[in-house]
Write an enzyme that holds these catalytic residues in place. Structure first.
Site, PDB file in Angstrom:
ATOM      1  NE  ARG A  28      -3.096   2.677   2.750  1.00 26.86           N
ATOM      2  CZ  ARG A  28      -2.571   3.835   3.088  1.00 26.86           C
ATOM      3  NH1 ARG A  28      -1.301   3.930   3.395  1.00 26.86           N
ATOM      4  NH2 ARG A  28      -3.312   4.924   3.113  1.00 26.86           N
ATOM      5  NE  ARG A  44      -4.100  -5.580   6.339  1.00 29.09           N
ATOM      6  CZ  ARG A  44      -4.970  -5.626   5.312  1.00 29.09           C
ATOM      7  NH1 ARG A  44      -6.244  -5.790   5.525  1.00 29.09           N
ATOM      8  NH2 ARG A  44      -4.554  -5.476   4.080  1.00 29.09           N
ATOM      9  CG  ASP A  88     -12.148   3.611   3.027  1.00 33.90           C
ATOM     10  OD1 ASP A  88     -12.634   3.063   2.020  1.00 33.90           O
ATOM     11  OD2 ASP A  88     -11.185   3.143   3.660  1.00 33.90           O
ATOM     12  CB  ALA A 125      -8.011   0.468  -3.210  1.00 36.01           C
TER      13      ALA A 125
HETATM   14  C1  LIG Z   1      -2.502   4.327   7.422  1.00 38.83           C
HETATM   15  C2  LIG Z   1      -3.405   3.481   6.581  1.00 38.83           C
HETATM   16  C3  LIG Z   1      -3.005   2.191   6.212  1.00 38.83           C
HETATM   17  C4  LIG Z   1      -3.848   1.418   5.420  1.00 38.83           C
HETATM   18  N1  LIG Z   1      -3.411   0.167   5.043  1.00 38.83           N
HETATM   19  C5  LIG Z   1      -4.184  -0.593   4.226  1.00 38.83           C
HETATM   20  C6  LIG Z   1      -3.749  -1.858   3.786  1.00 38.83           C
HETATM   21  O1  LIG Z   1      -2.681  -2.313   4.120  1.00 38.83           O
HETATM   22  N2  LIG Z   1      -4.563  -2.581   2.989  1.00 38.83           N
HETATM   23  C7  LIG Z   1      -5.798  -2.112   2.590  1.00 38.83           C
HETATM   24  O2  LIG Z   1      -6.516  -2.803   1.852  1.00 38.83           O
HETATM   25  N3  LIG Z   1      -6.240  -0.915   2.989  1.00 38.83           N
HETATM   26  C8  LIG Z   1      -5.471  -0.130   3.792  1.00 38.83           C
HETATM   27  N4  LIG Z   1      -5.913   1.097   4.199  1.00 38.83           N
HETATM   28  C9  LIG Z   1      -7.243   1.547   3.760  1.00 38.83           C
HETATM   29  C10 LIG Z   1      -7.258   1.966   2.310  1.00 38.83           C
HETATM   30  O3  LIG Z   1      -6.213   2.879   2.031  1.00 38.83           O
HETATM   31  C11 LIG Z   1      -8.594   2.566   1.993  1.00 38.83           C
HETATM   32  O4  LIG Z   1      -9.607   1.620   2.347  1.00 38.83           O
HETATM   33  C12 LIG Z   1      -8.852   2.885   0.530  1.00 38.83           C
HETATM   34  O5  LIG Z   1      -7.688   3.028  -0.206  1.00 38.83           O
HETATM   35  C13 LIG Z   1      -9.674   4.175   0.415  1.00 38.83           C
HETATM   36  O6  LIG Z   1      -8.845   5.230   0.753  1.00 38.83           O
HETATM   37  P1  LIG Z   1      -9.322   6.666   1.229  1.00 38.83           P
HETATM   38  O7  LIG Z   1      -8.426   7.628   0.554  1.00 38.83           O
HETATM   39  O8  LIG Z   1     -10.790   6.819   1.097  1.00 38.83           O
HETATM   40  O9  LIG Z   1      -9.059   6.666   2.797  1.00 38.83           O
HETATM   41  P2  LIG Z   1      -7.670   6.624   3.595  1.00 38.83           P
HETATM   42  O10 LIG Z   1      -6.711   5.735   2.937  1.00 38.83           O
HETATM   43  O11 LIG Z   1      -8.057   6.325   4.995  1.00 38.83           O
HETATM   44  O12 LIG Z   1      -7.102   8.131   3.505  1.00 38.83           O
HETATM   45  C14 LIG Z   1      -7.658   9.226   4.212  1.00 38.83           C
HETATM   46  C15 LIG Z   1      -6.630  10.349   4.299  1.00 38.83           C
HETATM   47  O13 LIG Z   1      -7.249  11.516   4.860  1.00 38.83           O
HETATM   48  C16 LIG Z   1      -6.410  12.095   5.847  1.00 38.83           C
HETATM   49  N5  LIG Z   1      -7.258  12.827   6.792  1.00 38.83           N
HETATM   50  C17 LIG Z   1      -8.153  12.298   7.680  1.00 38.83           C
HETATM   51  N6  LIG Z   1      -8.784  13.269   8.358  1.00 38.83           N
HETATM   52  C18 LIG Z   1      -8.294  14.455   7.893  1.00 38.83           C
HETATM   53  C19 LIG Z   1      -8.562  15.818   8.218  1.00 38.83           C
HETATM   54  N7  LIG Z   1      -9.469  16.158   9.150  1.00 38.83           N
HETATM   55  N8  LIG Z   1      -7.892  16.781   7.552  1.00 38.83           N
HETATM   56  C20 LIG Z   1      -6.971  16.460   6.583  1.00 38.83           C
HETATM   57  N9  LIG Z   1      -6.670  15.176   6.263  1.00 38.83           N
HETATM   58  C21 LIG Z   1      -7.334  14.178   6.894  1.00 38.83           C
HETATM   59  C22 LIG Z   1      -5.717  10.869   6.437  1.00 38.83           C
HETATM   60  O14 LIG Z   1      -4.522  11.220   7.097  1.00 38.83           O
HETATM   61  C23 LIG Z   1      -5.479   9.999   5.202  1.00 38.83           C
HETATM   62  O15 LIG Z   1      -4.269  10.328   4.552  1.00 38.83           O
HETATM   63  C24 LIG Z   1      -5.118   1.920   5.007  1.00 38.83           C
HETATM   64  C25 LIG Z   1      -5.525   3.208   5.393  1.00 38.83           C
HETATM   65  C26 LIG Z   1      -4.677   3.984   6.163  1.00 38.83           C
HETATM   66  C27 LIG Z   1      -5.114   5.397   6.563  1.00 38.83           C
END
Ligand SMILES: Cc1cc2nc3c(=O)[nH]c(=O)nc-3n(C[C@H](O)[C@H](O)[C@H](O)COP(=O)(O)OP(=O)(O)OC[C@H]3O[C@@H](n4cnc5c(N)ncnc54)[C@H](O)[C@@H]3O)c2cc1C
Length: 430
Positions: free
Chosen positions: A117, A197, A316, A329
């Site tokens: 990731r 994991r 998410d 993702a």
């Molecule tokens: C640290 C981490 C590790 C992960 N590891 C895995 C994995 O190994 N395998 C897997 O399948 N999925 C993993 N996931 C989940 C996966 O990335 C998500 O399910 C998918 O990719 C959707 O991503 P997203 O961008 O909606 O959410 P996320 O990946 O959760 O990203 C959200 C981002 O928003 C930022 N954020 C949150 N609140 C605020 C705020 N108030 N102001 C500014 N920024 C903010 C966070 O720091 C983060 O960078 C992980 C998520 C995270 C955060």
């Protein structure tokens, strides 16, 4: 400063704030830049490398990776570090081989990219930077606002208001934007499961006669299926790195965090009667390389957009997925593609229409994909092996063309006019 060597549409005049630099936020920012919108991306984490170290395997299916192919240079870098398998070997938990599911025919649909990731995230992040997207780290969004007069939406960061034409909330499962959109706090429910994991270099695995076959001949991908547990293992980078994950019943002591440590000896307690391959792999996990991740569930939200349709939830924030869907993702990437396209087609004067169209185009598809997670889990965890031995394909992953052979950008271009016409109030007769 926008990089002029990277192709993009002429400026649309639309100012977009994206909150969160995860996969969803980065994809939305890149896609908005491609469409000529002007983007500011706010991420609360100060040191982006911190979140690149966290996490293990993540999967993009052909429908998600379609977008990467439109971002110059990205897909080649991803494929260089991705798992090089086109199959999944499935076993009974006591060790007997059941079936090989081939994904080779899916090549015609696009690319499957499975990798670390953090490393894949870094490739996308570097691409966003290379395009010249205005990324501001260490900016935690505290609140959201929107108004019709003046027509704007914005966020509050460090007590200061920042306004734009539209805000895209991509802050992951703990989204603050969700409260703004829904008007109430929405809490996760326990799915009843958690996931161990692990990801680590394969040196010790290669020395162990019981498990060395997993890593010494290049990449592999295997699944072991037992009552209420599935265990997936893969090796990557020519077998140099290895990862495994398995679901287990959540006893309520685990946190919804990507950093909650797990202990191999605790993990082994769930695996009584499982085959030596699984035991040896768990035992070979180096200290500090195992996490225990609580799997929560959220009911589908009634809407992805705010009352005045100037703030949109994506990724998410809008729809967390169970890992057995293998779509969380990819769907987060599709969100950004569709939203940026709707903004392109609506133009600056009709931003609320663009957001309503985004919701309309995405809502049914996302929830149909989300519903597949529990189906696959039950297919594995409740497998009737008397039937499986006669028809092993019944434990194959569900891989359907409507979901995987799909180009979200093309679909949005095709659907937008019809969707927008149905959403717009009829014009008064002259
Ligand atoms: C640290 C981490 C590790 C992960 N590891 C895995 C994995 O190994 N395998 C897997 O399948 N999925 C993993 N996931 C989940 C996966 O990335 C998500 O399910 C998918 O990719 C959707 O991503 P997203 O961008 O909606 O959410 P996320 O990946 O959760 O990203 C959200 C981002 O928003 C930022 N954020 C949150 N609140 C605020 C705020 N108030 N102001 C500014 N920024 C903010 C966070 O720091 C983060 O960078 C992980 C998520 C995270 C955060």
């Amino acid at each position: 400063m926008a990089n002029d060597n990277i192709p993009r549409l002429p400026p649309s005049g639309i100012k977009v704030i994206v909150v969160g630099a995860g996969f969803a936020g980065l994809a939305a920012a890149i896609e908005c830049d491609r469409k000529g919108h002007s983007v500011t991306l706010l991420e609360k984490v100060e040191d982006i490398e911190e979140i690149m170290r966290i996490g293990d395997i993540i999967s993009f299916d052909p429908n998600g990776s379609k977008a990467f192919e439109r971002w110059p240079g990205v897909v080649d870098k991803m494929e260089a570090i991705a798992r090089q398998t086109t199959w999944l070997d499935l076993y009974h938990h006591e060790g007997k081989f059941a079936t090989r599911q081939s994904f080779a025919h899916e090549k015609a649909w696009g690319r499957r990219i499975n990798g670390h990731r953090g490393q894949l995230h870094n490739i996308i992040y570097q691409h966003a930077k290379a395009r010249g997207v205005d990324i501001r780290l260490g900016k935690r969004v505290e609140d959201y606002f929107e108004s019709d007069h003046p027509p704007e939406a914005g966020v509050v960061v460090g007590g200061e208001r920042m306004a734009a034409d539209v805000v895209i909330a991509a802050e992951g499962v703990r989204s603050r934007g969700r409260k703004m959109v829904l008007g109430f706090d929405e809490n996760p429910k326990s799915s009843g499961y958690a996931v161990y994991r692990a990801w680590f270099p394969s040196d010790e695995v290669a020395k162990n006669p019981v498990i060395k076959h997993l890593v010494v001949n290049g990449d592999t991908h295997q699944g072991f299926i037992g009552p209420d547990i599935h265990f997936l293992a893969s090796s990557i980078k020519g077998g140099k790195e290895v990862n495994w994950v398995f679901t287990h019943i959540d006893d309520g002591n685990i946190e919804e965090s990507w950093q909650f440590p797990g202990k191999p000896e605790e993990a082994l307690k769930y695996l009584g009667g499982w085959c030596p391959v699984v035991h040896e792999l768990v035992k070979s996990t180096p200290p500090g390389r195992l996490i225990d991740h609580k799997l929560v569930y959220r009911d589908p939200l009634p809407t992805f957009i705010s009352p005045q349709a100037r703030i949109a939830l994506i990724g998410d924030s809008a729809h967390p997925f169970l890992p057995t869907s293998i779509q969380g993702a990819s769907q987060s990437i599709e969100d950004g593609v569709v939203l940026a396209t709707c903004l392109e087609l609506s133009g600056k004067s009709k931003i609320p229409l663009a957001l309503r169209a985004y919701e309309k185009i995405r809502y049914g598809r996302v929830h149909r994909a989300q519903a597949m997670g529990p189906v696959t889990r039950e297919r594995w965890h409740k497998a009737d092996w008397n039937k499986v031995w006669k028809n092993p394909e019944m434990i194959h992953l569900i891989r359907e063309p409507w979901l995987l052979n799909f180009d979200a950008e093309r679909d949005a271009y095709e659907k937008y006019d019809e969707v927008a016409a149905a959403l717009e109030p009829p014009r008064a007769r002259l």
